[in-house]
Design a protein around this motif. Structure first.
Motif, PDB file in Angstrom:
ATOM      1  N   HIS A 152      42.712   0.974   4.350  1.00 26.07           N
ATOM      2  CA  HIS A 152      42.568   1.085   2.905  1.00 26.07           C
ATOM      3  C   HIS A 152      42.904  -0.192   2.142  1.00 26.07           C
ATOM      4  O   HIS A 152      42.701  -0.252   0.929  1.00 26.07           O
ATOM      5  N   ALA A 153      43.433  -1.204   2.846  1.00 26.66           N
ATOM      6  CA  ALA A 153      43.680  -2.499   2.218  1.00 26.66           C
ATOM      7  C   ALA A 153      43.060  -3.640   3.019  1.00 26.66           C
ATOM      8  O   ALA A 153      43.018  -4.774   2.543  1.00 26.66           O
ATOM      9  N   VAL A 168      40.778   7.543  -1.602  1.00 29.45           N
ATOM     10  CA  VAL A 168      40.814   6.079  -1.662  1.00 29.45           C
ATOM     11  C   VAL A 168      39.809   5.545  -0.652  1.00 29.45           C
ATOM     12  O   VAL A 168      39.837   5.933   0.521  1.00 29.45           O
ATOM     13  N   PRO A 169      38.888   4.669  -1.053  1.00 30.39           N
ATOM     14  CA  PRO A 169      37.834   4.219  -0.132  1.00 30.39           C
ATOM     15  C   PRO A 169      38.377   3.390   1.031  1.00 30.39           C
ATOM     16  O   PRO A 169      39.403   2.713   0.912  1.00 30.39           O
ATOM     17  N   ALA A 187      45.386  -0.426  -3.831  1.00 28.53           N
ATOM     18  CA  ALA A 187      44.242   0.463  -3.645  1.00 28.53           C
ATOM     19  C   ALA A 187      44.426   1.754  -4.454  1.00 28.53           C
ATOM     20  O   ALA A 187      43.464   2.277  -5.041  1.00 28.53           O
ATOM     21  N   VAL A 188      45.649   2.282  -4.502  1.00 28.29           N
ATOM     22  CA  VAL A 188      45.936   3.481  -5.305  1.00 28.29           C
ATOM     23  C   VAL A 188      45.740   3.165  -6.793  1.00 28.29           C
ATOM     24  O   VAL A 188      45.172   3.982  -7.543  1.00 28.29           O
ATOM     25  N   LEU A 189      46.187   1.985  -7.211  1.00 25.30           N
ATOM     26  CA  LEU A 189      46.007   1.608  -8.616  1.00 25.30           C
ATOM     27  C   LEU A 189      44.529   1.479  -8.973  1.00 25.30           C
ATOM     28  O   LEU A 189      44.110   1.866 -10.073  1.00 25.30           O
ATOM     29  N   ARG A 190      43.719   0.946  -8.047  1.00 22.79           N
ATOM     30  CA  ARG A 190      42.278   0.868  -8.314  1.00 22.79           C
ATOM     31  C   ARG A 190      41.673   2.258  -8.451  1.00 22.79           C
ATOM     32  O   ARG A 190      40.788   2.493  -9.282  1.00 22.79           O
ATOM     33  N   TRP A 191      42.169   3.200  -7.634  1.00 16.12           N
ATOM     34  CA  TRP A 191      41.694   4.583  -7.737  1.00 16.12           C
ATOM     35  C   TRP A 191      42.041   5.154  -9.113  1.00 16.12           C
ATOM     36  O   TRP A 191      41.207   5.820  -9.749  1.00 16.12           O
ATOM     37  N   LEU A 192      43.243   4.891  -9.590  1.00 17.27           N
ATOM     38  CA  LEU A 192      43.659   5.375 -10.905  1.00 17.27           C
ATOM     39  C   LEU A 192      42.833   4.724 -12.013  1.00 17.27           C
ATOM     40  O   LEU A 192      42.405   5.392 -12.966  1.00 17.27           O
ATOM     41  N   ASP A 193      42.601   3.413 -11.897  1.00 15.86           N
ATOM     42  CA  ASP A 193      41.854   2.699 -12.938  1.00 15.86           C
ATOM     43  C   ASP A 193      40.399   3.131 -12.983  1.00 15.86           C
ATOM     44  O   ASP A 193      39.784   3.160 -14.056  1.00 15.86           O
TER      45      ASP A 193
END
Length: 379
Positions: free
Chosen positions: A361-362, A41-42, A201-207
């Motif tokens: 991360h957020a 995660v960035p 942030a985790v959801l953006r990684w998944l998307d």
């Protein structure tokens, strides 16, 4: 300790053999805990807002926990006077927050070491350390550790705490928590939650990897009031299929915020009903972290083992591979991470792991480092 006692009476050659035996045993045990690939995660470059005071209202909107008057000789106002917070610079107090439960532990330790003032007040250095001005310290469910603002000399309101946990003012979860009759209970429920900014942030990684459909089916266990669902709500429409939560008040908030029928909330995540519930696209589990937490009194190997057994009992849904994508969250304590990693390695998923924090991360000024595992089901 066991091997040390065995080695002491031996000669050098015998001791070397015993040492090699001990190392082989340790390596064998370590090999049982696999290493997962990094969940990359960035990192966010800047904080937004730059200070947690941006979440604090000049005219607070109720509900809010009340501070008992100092005359009762208990509570924050009493400690504020007896610990002589006025010794701190005005600017330090204007934008500070204290977790009095943890602060009290540090003051008692300083007193035991004889480093307090002649009148028993904590040293100025300790006082500066327990008043946080850069970022909110880690929130806990404990009533003694709720955020108390040193400027207005009050507890943070439910709305302000929701903002700190990454919720918008218009989130269904914000509204539901503000409707909880006792604001102290509402803040305690938030203190057990996943930070919604990190969840986003985790959801953006998944998307970014196209691992979820546009409108996924969703479920959770050890759900609390489900801050991850709040992040999913911010992403777009989703269908909340089922949850598992033992706390009656949390179940009420789940129903209020997410429209879940009571029959869809299992009271026991370890039950057969929870394990065999409907397949979903995304499943989030947050096993109890009590036995893994560094603040757990009396924590030892036996307590950690009990925590591992408890966590293992609640992840049957994951072990059976009933979700397309799984996210697991827990405290970032080494023993707990090792235990949960070992459990998840048995599930039919390809796993990634990282310790994520809202500041990094957020971009939110709150300390809440947690361990996250993301699993994608094998074909």
């Amino acid at each position: 300790r066991c091997h040390r006692q065995k080695v002491r009476p031996l000669n050098a050659q015998q001791a070397k053999q015993k040492l090699e035996q001990a190392v082989r045993c340790i390596r064998r045990r370590a090999s049982e805990c696999p290493l997962f690939e990094e969940l990359d995660v960035p990192v966010v470059e800047t904080l937004d807002p730059p200070s947690f005071m941006a979440w604090v209202d000049a005219k607070p909107t109720q509900p809010a926990r009340r501070s008992p008057p100092a005359s009762q000789r208990e509570g924050p106002l009493h400690k504020f006077a007896t610990w002589k917070f006025q010794r701190l610079p005005a600017e330090h107090l204007k934008s500070g927050v204290v977790n009095f439960g943890r602060a009290g532990d540090r003051v008692r330790k300083e007193k035991a070491q004889g480093r307090c003032g002649a009148d028993g007040t904590p040293s100025l250095n300790l006082l500066k350390a327990i008043v946080h001005t850069d970022a909110l310290p880690t929130a806990l469910a404990s009533r003694a550790d709720h955020y108390w603002l040193t400027g207005p000399r009050r507890y943070m309101t439910v709305l302000e705490v929701c903002r700190a946990f990454g919720l918008s003012d218009g989130s269904p979860l914000t509204a539901a928590l503000r409707r909880v009759r006792c604001p102290t209970n509402a803040v305690s429920m938030a203190g057990r939650g996943i930070h919604a900014g990190v969840a986003a942030a985790v959801l953006r990684w998944l998307d970014a990897r196209a691992l979820l459909p546009a409108h996924p089916t969703y479920a959770s266990s050890c759900s609390g009031v489900d801050f991850f669902a709040a992040a999913l709500h911010g992403r777009g429409a989703f269908a909340y299929m089922h949850a598992a939560e033992c706390d009656k008040q949390c179940r009420a908030v789940l129903m209020d915020a997410w429209g879940l029928a009571a029959a869809r909330i299992h009271e026991d995540a370890a039950s057969a009903a929870a394990r065999t519930a409907a397949h979903v696209d995304l499943y989030v589990a947050s096993p109890s972290c009590v036995d893994f937490s560094a603040r757990r009194h009396g924590r030892d190997d036996a307590v950690v083992a009990e925590g591992a057994l408890d966590a293992n009992s609640t992840v049957g849904f994951i072990l059976d591979g009933r979700a397309r994508v799984v996210v697991v969250e827990n405290v970032a304590e080494r023993d707990g991470v090792a235990a949960i990693t070992t459990i998840l390695a048995r599930a039919p998923y390809d796993w990634r792991f990282a310790e994520l924090d809202p500041r990094l991360h957020a971009g939110h000024p709150i300390v809440r480092e947690r361990a996250y595992w993301v699993g994608v089901r094998r074909s």
